[in-house]
Design an enzyme around this catalytic site. Structure first.
Site, PDB file in Angstrom:
ATOM      1  CG  HIS A  18      38.351  35.814  38.839  1.00 49.07           C
ATOM      2  ND1 HIS A  18      38.354  35.347  37.543  1.00 49.07           N
ATOM      3  CD2 HIS A  18      38.269  34.729  39.634  1.00 49.07           C
ATOM      4  CE1 HIS A  18      38.260  34.032  37.561  1.00 49.07           C
ATOM      5  NE2 HIS A  18      38.210  33.625  38.824  1.00 49.07           N
TER       6      HIS A  18
ATOM      7  CE  LYS B 250      34.086  46.130  28.341  1.00 52.42           C
ATOM      8  NZ  LYS B 250      35.010  45.023  28.418  1.00 52.42           N
ATOM      9  NE  ARG B 251      31.249  42.397  36.611  1.00 53.00           N
ATOM     10  CZ  ARG B 251      32.128  43.014  37.408  1.00 53.00           C
ATOM     11  NH1 ARG B 251      31.721  43.827  38.358  1.00 53.00           N
ATOM     12  NH2 ARG B 251      33.424  42.807  37.267  1.00 53.00           N
TER      13      ARG B 251
ATOM     14  CE  LYS C 295      33.659  45.415  34.133  1.00 49.75           C
ATOM     15  NZ  LYS C 295      34.494  44.389  33.501  1.00 49.75           N
TER      16      LYS C 295
ATOM     17  CB  THR D  54      36.438  36.584  28.762  1.00 50.87           C
ATOM     18  OG1 THR D  54      35.333  37.079  29.529  1.00 50.87           O
ATOM     19  CG2 THR D  54      37.430  35.892  29.681  1.00 50.87           C
TER      20      THR D  54
ATOM     21  CE  LYS E 173      33.152  35.437  25.966  1.00 53.13           C
ATOM     22  NZ  LYS E 173      32.326  35.863  27.114  1.00 53.13           N
TER      23      LYS E 173
HETATM   24  C1  26V Z   1      31.230  41.677  41.243  1.00 50.93           C
HETATM   25  C2  26V Z   1      30.020  42.109  41.710  1.00 50.93           C
HETATM   26  C3  26V Z   1      29.295  43.149  40.998  1.00 50.93           C
HETATM   27  C4  26V Z   1      27.822  43.108  41.191  1.00 50.93           C
HETATM   28  C5  26V Z   1      27.386  42.859  42.578  1.00 50.93           C
HETATM   29  C6  26V Z   1      28.237  41.978  43.395  1.00 50.93           C
HETATM   30  C7  26V Z   1      29.511  41.559  42.854  1.00 50.93           C
HETATM   31  C8  26V Z   1      30.240  40.601  43.494  1.00 50.93           C
HETATM   32  C9  26V Z   1      31.444  40.187  43.033  1.00 50.93           C
HETATM   33  C10 26V Z   1      31.936  40.684  41.889  1.00 50.93           C
HETATM   34  C11 26V Z   1      33.242  40.205  41.447  1.00 50.93           C
HETATM   35  C12 26V Z   1      33.275  39.931  40.054  1.00 50.93           C
HETATM   36  C13 26V Z   1      34.628  39.490  39.676  1.00 50.93           C
HETATM   37  C14 26V Z   1      34.728  39.325  38.196  1.00 50.93           C
HETATM   38  O1  26V Z   1      33.763  39.048  37.498  1.00 50.93           O
HETATM   39  N1  26V Z   1      35.915  39.495  37.693  1.00 50.93           N
HETATM   40  C15 26V Z   1      36.157  39.373  36.285  1.00 50.93           C
HETATM   41  O2  26V Z   1      36.649  38.067  36.055  1.00 50.93           O
HETATM   42  C16 26V Z   1      36.854  37.841  34.686  1.00 50.93           C
HETATM   43  C17 26V Z   1      37.251  36.391  34.541  1.00 50.93           C
HETATM   44  O3  26V Z   1      38.507  36.179  35.084  1.00 50.93           O
HETATM   45  C18 26V Z   1      37.888  38.780  34.139  1.00 50.93           C
HETATM   46  O4  26V Z   1      38.006  38.569  32.757  1.00 50.93           O
HETATM   47  C19 26V Z   1      37.497  40.227  34.399  1.00 50.93           C
HETATM   48  O5  26V Z   1      38.541  41.090  34.014  1.00 50.93           O
HETATM   49  C20 26V Z   1      37.176  40.414  35.868  1.00 50.93           C
HETATM   50  O6  26V Z   1      36.634  41.702  36.096  1.00 50.93           O
END
Ligand code: 26V
Length: 741
Positions: A298, A478-479, A484, A585, A589
């Site tokens: 991802h 979004k996060r 971003k 995603t 939406k």
């Molecule tokens: C993020 C974080 C951030 C906060 C603290 C810990 C932590 C641990 C792992 C991650 C990974 C997050 C990966 C993620 O959410 N990826 C997203 O996946 C979506 C679904 O495929 C995609 O649409 C997004 O572009 C992608 O960023």
């Protein structure tokens, strides 16, 4: 209907009664079934509230609402009372939730496996324009989770803990149901929490299921995160293998384990351990494992590609170290290329490498993302295993993101083109026949306005925020992450503030919305939040500018807020640095709900642009090839952009202007200012001018209301491709092969 005095009962009593009634109805629904079982393992399932969604899928929403209304009760009272399960963080978690919905809808024999988190990621609270974190309490109210008889012992070093399985039904649109199986720690004890979200990180027997993604800024936090993953996969695998001990030789014919990013990738090692313990030879074990697992990537961000020290394995399950060493030999025999190693020279185990070597499918989540994986980030793996890599462009469930969250648009579409698009999303294209129809175009405008008023009421009621429904709604939710580029939007806002101060008059007021959580240890992300909240106050306090511009940062962004914000949006901000957003995603939406994308050619934006055509989307910025080249050559210098453009310089310097420093915190603002000028790793300044001019072009275009409405119509009509039903059919056809699709 509910065996209780509806009129007199408290909200909690009524909610419990309706919950019990709904669960009874769900019990009668047929479960998905089939010969081959798909296990979707994920650290996150961001499912959102369930009551109304379930009632709608059971087709008894109106009936239940009417029954309540007979006694003077409004179903929205229950909708608002229901807590949102704190089981995820962002896109990856929400995707998992959409996938289980589609699995149920399509009747594929699949289920989700994950963890219960008692306090989620955290609840975001703004104090003095800064993000603070407190626990996100949701299990204090009646819940959809059902306790089961299944429990298992998980051994972490010398410690034995009990993992208990809970279940939550997931209803599909066509009356089949799937299930989410989530494991909880029996000995959990929240007295280890000291304040906010700080807790004793050493007491695994008490803390393992408290929070999602515990702080990873310390060694102790990292070890805990590793232990939590181990707890999840040990529990999940115990469940998977429960009745399969006698069929291990043919396991890969009976099951598929889809691992959602690398968080559950330890399962691969645990399955090896299980097979070897059963006397299966390594070569056969490799064949079984390799044909059981499929891995979804991802992100290409290095920070998210997990690498665990061998010492962590040694501490929790020393038997895994020997297995890793054996597998490391296997990998070395397959390739001498250092870039595909399993264990590196620092004794770090590369979890993505494990997942790629020992699975039969590796997929990216949008066409561009998969291309980047194949041609650059994971090129050496693709060279080794050219047939493993494949693309599965993400999708969203239209049940939640259209039927539930945008009822006026859904009702209108149903009347106009029939409702078969709900089970076959391509039928949305029938809408194209109305692109010249003025009545239709005007109705779409009215529906959008109605949704803005709905958001206005909701924000007033829940966050005491006043907004103007006659302004343009420009939304970035979004996060919070530098890639971003919320900070680029910040610089746009500052620039507009300066223009308005200098006399510019906008055709119409603009409201810019943000919703976003920053990881607790991500300093710059929190500085960006601080800067946005501070600018928001400055604008609010300015009698002239506030008439034309407003910045709204909603607190504690979650699925429920998204359900209000997205249907009300005019502009969908998808402005990541090209190559960095795997898919997105939210972009899908917004499109489905008739917002126009303002975006870079990144992730699924590329596919949106291809579908709607260049007249119906606003694209700006450098292309991914250019960006990738800049990284390769390390030749991006943000200071050059800053020094060579007064527009950029003025906007960036405003961050540390007297006005800002008076209201905001010097430490945070100076740090952000410095970061932008001296590093800017995600190249905000490279695209800033183009972003400003395309966004302003968009504001102008909005004034031709009919033309704008026509563009929104095309976006809605072309959104069918992004149904998660399509995505899941492709997973099934190409990867899972349950013989359904
Ligand atoms: C993020 C974080 C951030 C906060 C603290 C810990 C932590 C641990 C792992 C991650 C990974 C997050 C990966 C993620 O959410 N990826 C997203 O996946 C979506 C679904 O495929 C995609 O649409 C997004 O572009 C992608 O960023």
């Amino acid at each position: 209907m509910f065996n209780i005095n509806i009129k007199e009962s408290t909200t909690e009593q009524l909610y419990s009664a309706v919950l019990a009634y709904t669960q009874d109805k769900i019990a009668d629904v047929e479960s998905v079934s089939g010969d081959r079982t798909v296990y979707y393992m994920s650290a996150e399932f961001l499912i959102g509230k369930l009551l109304s969604n379930n009632l709608m899928n059971l087709k008894i929403y109106d009936e239940v609402a009417a029954e309540l209304a007979k006694y003077g009760r409004d179903i929205t009272e229950l909708e608002q009372y229901e807590p949102e399960p704190a089981l995820g963080n962002g896109g990856l978690g929400r995707l998992a939730a959409c996938f289980v919905d589609s699995i149920a809808t399509l009747g594929i024999n699949g289920q989700g496996l994950g963890l219960v988190y008692h306090y989620g990621l955290f609840k975001q609270v703004f104090e003095r324009n800064l993000q603070t974190e407190v626990k996100d309490v949701w299990l204090d109210k009646p819940t959809w989770l059902r306790k089961t008889d299944f429990s298992t012992t998980v051994k972490l070093g010398d410690l034995n803990v009990t993992s208990r399985m809970y279940e939550m039904d997931v209803l599909g649109y066509n009356n089949k149901k799937s299930v989410l199986r989530l494991f909880d720690l029996e000995s959990i004890d929240d007295t280890v929490i000291t304040s906010g979200i700080s807790f004793d990180q050493s007491e695994y027997a008490k803390n393992l299921a408290l929070f999602l993604y515990p702080d990873d800024s310390t060694e102790e936090g990292l070890r805990l995160r590793f232990a939590q993953q181990y707890f999840m996969v040990q529990s999940g695998l115990a469940w998977i293998l429960k009745d399969r001990q006698d069929h291990l030789h043919t396991l890969n014919e009976d099951i598929v384990i889809q691992i959602n990013d690398t968080h559950p990738s330890l399962t691969i090692l645990l399955l090896f351990k299980e097979l070897l313990n059963h006397g299966i030879e390594l070569q056969e074990a490799i064949k079984i494992v390799e044909n059981t697992f499929a891995y979804t990537n991802h992100t290409i961000l290095a920070e998210a590609l997990e690498k665990w020290p061998l010492a962590y394995f040694e501490a929790i399950d020393p038997s895994l170290v020997a297995i890793i060493k054996q597998l490391d030999e296997v990998v070395k025999n397959r390739s001498a290329d250092k870039r595909v190693v399993l264990v590196d020279e620092n004794n770090l185990v590369h979890m993505a490498s494990l997942a790629i070597h020992f699975s039969y499918s590796v997929n990216g989540v949008a066409a561009l993302h998969t291309d980047i994986l194949k041609n650059s980030e994971l090129k050496h793996f693709n060279d080794l295993y050219p047939t493993k890599f494949n693309n599965k462009t993400n999708g969203i469930t239209f049940r939640r993101w259209l039927a539930f969250s945008n009822k006026p648009l859904t009702a209108y579409l149903d009347g106009l083109i029939g409702n078969d698009y709900m089970s076959d999303a391509d039928h949305l294209e029938k809408l194209l026949a109305y692109r010249e129809d003025k009545d239709v175009l005007n109705t779409l405008i009215d529906i959008k306005h109605g949704n803005k008023v709905r958001l206005q009421n909701y924000l007033k009621q829940t966050q005491n925020i006043d907004i103007n429904p006659d302004s343009i709604f420009d939304i970035q939710i979004k996060r919070l992450h530098e890639y971003k580029r919320q900070q680029m939007n910040l610089l746009y806002i500052i620039h507009m503030y300066q223009e308005i101060k200098a006399g510019l008059i906008l055709d119409r007021p603009l409201t810019v919305f943000f919703g976003s959580k920053a990881a607790p240890a991500y300093t710059i992300a929190k500085d960006i939040i601080h800067a946005l909240l501070t600018v928001s106050k400055i604008i609010e306090n300015d009698p002239v500018v506030s008439k034309q511009l407003q910045v709204v940062f909603v607190e504690n962004y979650n699925v429920t807020l998204a359900e209000y914000l997205i249907p009300a949006a005019d502009i969908s901000e998808q402005i990541s640095l090209a190559s960095k957003e795997a898919s997105g995603t939210g972009n899908m939406k917004f499109m489905l709900n008739g917002a126009l994308t303002l975006g870079t050619l990144d992730g699924a934006n590329v596919e949106i642009a291809e579908l709607v055509g260049e007249d119906n989307i606003y694209i700006f910025g450098e292309h991914s090839e250019t960006i990738i080249e800049h990284y390769a050559k390390a030749d991006y210098v943000s200071r050059d952009y800053y020094e060579n453009s007064t527009l950029i310089k003025d906007a960036v310097d405003f961050i540390v202007s007297d006005l800002m420093l008076e209201l905001g915190s010097k430490e945070n603002l100076k740090r952000l200012h410095h970061e932008l000028i001296s590093k800017d790793w995600f190249m905000t300044l490279i695209d800033l001018e183009d972003y400003i001019s395309v966004k302003n072009e968009m504001l102008k275009a909005y004034e031709d209301r009919e033309d704008w409405s026509q563009k929104t119509l095309v976006n809605i009509a072309k959104a069918g491709f992004f149904s998660s039903d399509r995505t899941i059919m492709e997973y099934d056809r190409d990867i899972w092969k349950t013989n359904k699709y």
